[in-house]
Design a protein around this motif. Structure first.
Motif, mmCIF file in Angstrom:
data_model
loop_
_atom_site.group_PDB
_atom_site.id
_atom_site.type_symbol
_atom_site.label_atom_id
_atom_site.label_comp_id
_atom_site.label_asym_id
_atom_site.label_seq_id
_atom_site.Cartn_x
_atom_site.Cartn_y
_atom_site.Cartn_z
ATOM 1 N N UNK A 221 8.842 6.780 4.326
ATOM 2 C CA UNK A 221 8.587 7.461 3.048
ATOM 3 C C UNK A 221 9.740 7.316 2.060
ATOM 4 N N UNK A 222 10.973 7.333 2.582
ATOM 5 C CA UNK A 222 12.131 7.148 1.706
ATOM 6 C C UNK A 222 12.124 5.749 1.096
ATOM 7 N N UNK A 223 11.952 4.736 1.929
ATOM 8 C CA UNK A 223 11.971 3.346 1.450
ATOM 9 C C UNK A 223 10.824 3.098 0.477
ATOM 10 N N UNK A 224 9.635 3.601 0.795
ATOM 11 C CA UNK A 224 8.500 3.408 -0.118
ATOM 12 C C UNK A 224 8.762 4.093 -1.455
ATOM 13 N N UNK A 225 9.352 5.280 -1.418
ATOM 14 C CA UNK A 225 9.690 5.963 -2.667
ATOM 15 C C UNK A 225 10.672 5.168 -3.499
ATOM 16 N N UNK A 226 11.704 4.614 -2.843
ATOM 17 C CA UNK A 226 12.668 3.795 -3.593
ATOM 18 C C UNK A 226 12.012 2.519 -4.114
ATOM 19 N N UNK A 227 11.014 2.019 -3.396
ATOM 20 C CA UNK A 227 10.314 0.823 -3.854
ATOM 21 C C UNK A 227 9.565 1.009 -5.151
ATOM 22 N N UNK B 10 0.827 -1.205 0.000
ATOM 23 C CA UNK B 10 0.000 0.000 0.000
ATOM 24 C C UNK B 10 0.861 1.255 0.000
ATOM 25 N N UNK B 11 1.938 1.243 0.777
ATOM 26 C CA UNK B 11 2.833 2.401 0.835
ATOM 27 C C UNK B 11 3.473 2.672 -0.525
ATOM 28 N N UNK B 12 3.913 1.622 -1.194
ATOM 29 C CA UNK B 12 4.587 1.797 -2.483
ATOM 30 C C UNK B 12 3.591 2.197 -3.564
ATOM 31 N N UNK B 13 2.405 1.623 -3.535
ATOM 32 C CA UNK B 13 1.370 2.006 -4.498
ATOM 33 C C UNK B 13 1.018 3.484 -4.345
ATOM 34 N N UNK C 193 18.577 7.045 -8.158
ATOM 35 C CA UNK C 193 17.236 6.644 -7.709
ATOM 36 C C UNK C 193 16.715 7.498 -6.559
ATOM 37 N N UNK C 194 17.583 8.237 -5.913
ATOM 38 C CA UNK C 194 17.229 8.951 -4.686
ATOM 39 C C UNK C 194 16.101 9.964 -4.873
ATOM 40 N N UNK C 195 15.889 10.437 -6.098
ATOM 41 C CA UNK C 195 14.820 11.410 -6.325
ATOM 42 C C UNK C 195 13.456 10.828 -5.959
ATOM 43 N N UNK C 196 13.307 9.526 -6.083
ATOM 44 C CA UNK C 196 12.017 8.893 -5.777
ATOM 45 C C UNK C 196 11.663 9.063 -4.295
ATOM 46 N N UNK D 196 18.470 1.868 1.650
ATOM 47 C CA UNK D 196 17.156 2.343 1.232
ATOM 48 C C UNK D 196 16.668 1.729 -0.058
ATOM 49 N N UNK D 197 17.570 1.595 -1.034
ATOM 50 C CA UNK D 197 17.181 1.053 -2.336
ATOM 51 C C UNK D 197 16.819 -0.423 -2.242
ATOM 52 N N UNK D 198 17.664 -1.196 -1.607
ATOM 53 C CA UNK D 198 17.369 -2.632 -1.522
ATOM 54 C C UNK D 198 16.183 -2.878 -0.594
ATOM 55 N N UNK D 199 16.010 -2.052 0.431
ATOM 56 C CA UNK D 199 14.840 -2.201 1.304
ATOM 57 C C UNK D 199 13.556 -1.966 0.517
ATOM 58 N N UNK D 200 13.538 -0.907 -0.303
ATOM 59 C CA UNK D 200 12.366 -0.648 -1.130
ATOM 60 C C UNK D 200 12.101 -1.777 -2.106
ATOM 61 N N UNK D 201 13.174 -2.335 -2.657
ATOM 62 C CA UNK D 201 13.030 -3.437 -3.603
ATOM 63 C C UNK D 201 12.492 -4.683 -2.911
ATOM 64 N N UNK D 202 13.016 -4.992 -1.740
ATOM 65 C CA UNK D 202 12.538 -6.157 -0.986
ATOM 66 C C UNK D 202 11.088 -5.975 -0.568
#
Length: 305
Positions: free
Chosen positions: A144-150, A5-8, A46-49, A174-180
């Protein structure tokens, strides 16, 4: 945490503020790979996300925003803040590359260069937050950072990603957390870190986040002294693989990207590829592998490190 839900929500929120970066299947360094060229994102990573998702989901105070960064997060926050009309103060360690510092300054943000490493810049950023009331935007260990990277992985899958295994470089996580969080175990994820800056690898070995020494050619982007709690929790829960590579392998992977694709990325951007070109990770027969190219803020001259 309902990460889906956070990533969507993040994906809908930042649409129109970020680029959809290219993805393609091609042969590189002798390997048939799926590649995602996220170094073509606004501000070069990717950090802009995560930066846009954080700013667009919060009430930003009059004092604006503050962030500590090795360079790429700061550049992203500076860019997003400028686009949305907020003042920004960015604290970077002295190991940050001149090109990243210049990128932050060109955005209109105030850039403070701090003696030491990322942890020292974070200490100064927290002091600024306490003194001014500015909103802190964490580089990797905030929802919010992790969801954005996701949103990156969600976008890649929507582009038709065909892969069993995805190789992702790790700094603070942050990037791998969002991906996972996005993948939720649907694919194998391999964390790739420099031997000299390997906070996640050390945490997984210890069973909890620990402080690690930081040095090497990718320290300005992957040089977190301690991996984020969100990343560690997701990585441990999903039992991901963790591999480290020497600086020489990262340097060679950069040259492969330049020689074969004419893509000149920073060391962190080539770290995930280095695990293949060095032989530190050998895919099994028939294993479909994808590599995330994540950062492009090096010296502008390919002859320079």
């Amino acid at each position: 945490m309902d990460w889906q839900a956070e990533i969507t929500a993040a994906r809908a929120r930042i649409a129109g503020h970020i680029r959809q970066t290219p993805a393609a299947r091609m042969t590189l360094g002798g390997h048939d790979l799926w590649l995602k060229f996220e170094q073509m994102q606004h501000s070069g990573s990717f950090k802009a996300r995560g930066a846009f998702n954080t700013l667009l989901s919060a009430d930003v105070p009059a004092a604006g925003v503050v962030a500590a960064s090795g360079g790429n997060h700061g550049a992203a926050v500076a860019y997003a803040a400028a686009q949305l009309g907020y003042p920004a103060h960015i604290f970077v360690p002295e190991v940050s590359s001149p090109s990243k510092i210049a990128l932050i300054e060109r955005s209109g943000a105030t850039c403070h260069v701090v003696p030491g490493l990322y942890a020292d810049a974070m200490e100064r950023a927290r002091a600024h937050e306490a003194e001014t009331g500015a909103m802190q935007i964490h580089a990797y260990d905030a929802v919010p950072t992790v969801a954005g990277q996701g949103t990156l992985m969600a976008e890649w899958e929507a582009q038709g990603l065909e892969a069993d295994t995805i190789l992702i470089a790790v700094g603070g996580g942050g990037l791998i957390a969002g991906s996972l969080a996005c993948l939720a175990g649907r694919r194998k994820v391999v964390a790739v870190e420099p031997e000299t800056s390997c906070a996640l690898n050390a945490a997984l070995a210890a069973g909890h986040p620990v402080d690690v020494p930081v040095s090497g050619i990718a320290a300005d982007a992957l040089g977190a002294r301690r991996v984020g709690d969100i990343c560690f929790g997701l990585a441990q829960a999903q039992g991901i693989a963790s591999v480290t590579v020497p600086d020489a392998a990262i340097a060679e992977a950069r040259q492969v990207l330049w020689r074969d694709l004419r893509q000149w990325v920073e060391p962190s951007g080539a770290c995930a590829l280095a695990v293949l070109t060095s032989g530190a990770y050998v895919p099994s027969a028939g294993e479909r592998v994808a590599v995330l190219i994540c950062g492009a803020n090096p010296s502008p001259d390919p002859s320079e490190p």
